[in-house]
Design a protein around this motif. Structure first.
Motif: not given
Length: 66
Positions: A4-14, A17-25
């Motif tokens: 997909p070329v465009l990413e919806l706002e909720w997809e970006t946020i999700a 959040e996943k990247e931040v959780a991985e970095m926290g781990s």
């Protein structure tokens, strides 16, 4: 198939959040490793200080000048 070329706002946020959780781990794992290394360093430091103090006390006492 195309991505997909465009990413919806909720997809970006999700995704973020996943990247931040991985970095926290990853940070938690590194913190744990650092705590273990600090404990090991303190153990070796205590052993080294104990040996150096023992070496000092095991020498003959200095003679007093008359």
């Amino acid at each position: 198939m195309t991505a997909p070329v465009l990413e919806l706002e909720w997809e970006t946020i999700a995704r973020l959040e996943k990247e931040v959780a991985e970095m926290g781990s990853a940070l938690a794992e590194k913190d744990s490793a650092l705590v273990q290394k600090d404990a090991e360093i303190e153990k070796w430091r205590a052993l080294a200080l104990g040996k150096s103090q023992t070496a000092r006390t095991s020498k003959r006492p200095k003679r007093r000048r008359r």
